[in-house]
Design a protein around this motif. Structure first.
Motif, PDB file in Angstrom:
ATOM      1  N   MET A 151     -31.871 -26.940 -81.420  1.00 31.69           N
ATOM      2  CA  MET A 151     -32.202 -27.270 -82.802  1.00 31.69           C
ATOM      3  C   MET A 151     -33.432 -28.150 -82.916  1.00 31.69           C
ATOM      4  O   MET A 151     -34.006 -28.276 -83.982  1.00 31.69           O
ATOM      5  N   GLY A 178     -34.882 -29.611 -92.237  1.00 30.42           N
ATOM      6  CA  GLY A 178     -33.743 -28.697 -92.111  1.00 30.42           C
ATOM      7  C   GLY A 178     -32.525 -29.369 -91.509  1.00 30.42           C
ATOM      8  O   GLY A 178     -31.393 -29.160 -91.964  1.00 30.42           O
ATOM      9  N   ILE A 179     -32.744 -30.193 -90.480  1.00 30.00           N
ATOM     10  CA  ILE A 179     -31.627 -30.880 -89.846  1.00 30.00           C
ATOM     11  C   ILE A 179     -31.036 -31.911 -90.801  1.00 30.00           C
ATOM     12  O   ILE A 179     -29.814 -32.029 -90.919  1.00 30.00           O
ATOM     13  N   SER A 181     -31.027 -31.771 -94.046  1.00 28.79           N
ATOM     14  CA  SER A 181     -30.281 -31.016 -95.054  1.00 28.79           C
ATOM     15  C   SER A 181     -28.895 -30.641 -94.535  1.00 28.79           C
ATOM     16  O   SER A 181     -27.894 -30.728 -95.254  1.00 28.79           O
ATOM     17  N   GLU A 182     -28.834 -30.228 -93.273  1.00 32.66           N
ATOM     18  CA  GLU A 182     -27.552 -29.880 -92.646  1.00 32.66           C
ATOM     19  C   GLU A 182     -26.637 -31.097 -92.563  1.00 32.66           C
ATOM     20  O   GLU A 182     -25.446 -31.013 -92.850  1.00 32.66           O
ATOM     21  N   SER A 208     -25.385 -31.919 -96.154  1.00 36.54           N
ATOM     22  CA  SER A 208     -24.397 -30.986 -96.691  1.00 36.54           C
ATOM     23  C   SER A 208     -23.066 -31.042 -95.943  1.00 36.54           C
ATOM     24  O   SER A 208     -22.041 -30.632 -96.472  1.00 36.54           O
ATOM     25  N   SER A 209     -23.079 -31.569 -94.723  1.00 35.73           N
ATOM     26  CA  SER A 209     -21.860 -31.641 -93.922  1.00 35.73           C
ATOM     27  C   SER A 209     -21.359 -33.061 -93.727  1.00 35.73           C
ATOM     28  O   SER A 209     -20.386 -33.277 -93.009  1.00 35.73           O
ATOM     29  N   LEU A 254     -24.035 -31.694 -86.053  1.00 41.13           N
ATOM     30  CA  LEU A 254     -25.096 -30.886 -85.442  1.00 41.13           C
ATOM     31  C   LEU A 254     -24.517 -29.756 -84.599  1.00 41.13           C
ATOM     32  O   LEU A 254     -25.053 -28.649 -84.606  1.00 41.13           O
ATOM     33  N   SER A 292     -23.073 -27.045 -86.967  1.00 41.67           N
ATOM     34  CA  SER A 292     -24.078 -26.299 -87.740  1.00 41.67           C
ATOM     35  C   SER A 292     -24.650 -25.121 -86.959  1.00 41.67           C
ATOM     36  O   SER A 292     -25.217 -24.217 -87.526  1.00 41.67           O
ATOM     37  N   GLU A 293     -24.469 -25.118 -85.639  1.00 40.30           N
ATOM     38  CA  GLU A 293     -24.982 -24.023 -84.824  1.00 40.30           C
ATOM     39  C   GLU A 293     -23.941 -22.944 -84.566  1.00 40.30           C
ATOM     40  O   GLU A 293     -24.221 -21.954 -83.919  1.00 40.30           O
TER      41      GLU A 293
END
Length: 153
Positions: A81, A104-105, A107-108, A111-112, A148, A151-152
């Protein structure tokens, strides 16, 4: 005498929570806390943990702990990532990423985010994590690496 596992955990924690600028300083901290080791052993431990020296904005050097040395973040997905390192300054956490990945990270993470993380602020390659009151650095680190990794998948 304390064992190697305890020593490795202690080194990581000291480097996360303090501005340690030299092996001599770190060796002194270790010895003050009951760890009996040589500079050569400390050097091998730092290499194993992938802890490196970085130049601070103030022009001083300090040891930085990469996020990938935390037990829950050893997956290739987190490294893929673009996440580089995690440092704390006071109550804030800072994640260094590959250039262009921070937004992007972040944002992840937003949101989580669970109850430990209030929010993030992202630049091009840096994310500031604002934790909620009452959470330790260890709890924030665990929350971030969990987010993290998930998210993958």
């Amino acid at each position: 005498m304390k064992n190697k596992t305890d020593r490795i955990k202690f080194i990581r924690q000291v480097c996360l929570e303090n501005n340690v600028s030299s092996q001599e300083e770190l060796l002194s901290i270790l010895k003050d806390n009951g760890f009996n080791l040589t500079q050569a052993t400390l050097s091998r431990d730092l290499k194993r943990l992938k802890i490196s020296k970085t130049l601070t904005p103030q022009g001083l050097y300090r040891y930085v702990v990469p996020l990938s040395t935390f037990p829950v973040s050893h997956t290739p997905e987190v490294r893929k990532m673009g996440v580089g390192s995690l440092e704390f300054s006071g109550h804030l956490a800072v994640i260094k990423t590959k250039s262009g990945y921070a937004g992007g990270i972040a944002s992840e993470i937003d949101s989580s985010a669970n109850s430990a993380i209030l929010g993030t602020v992202a630049g091009d390659d840096t994310i500031i994590i604002v934790p909620r009151e009452g959470f330790s650095r260890e709890e924030i680190t665990k929350a971030l690496t969990k987010i993290l990794e998930e998210s993958e998948h």
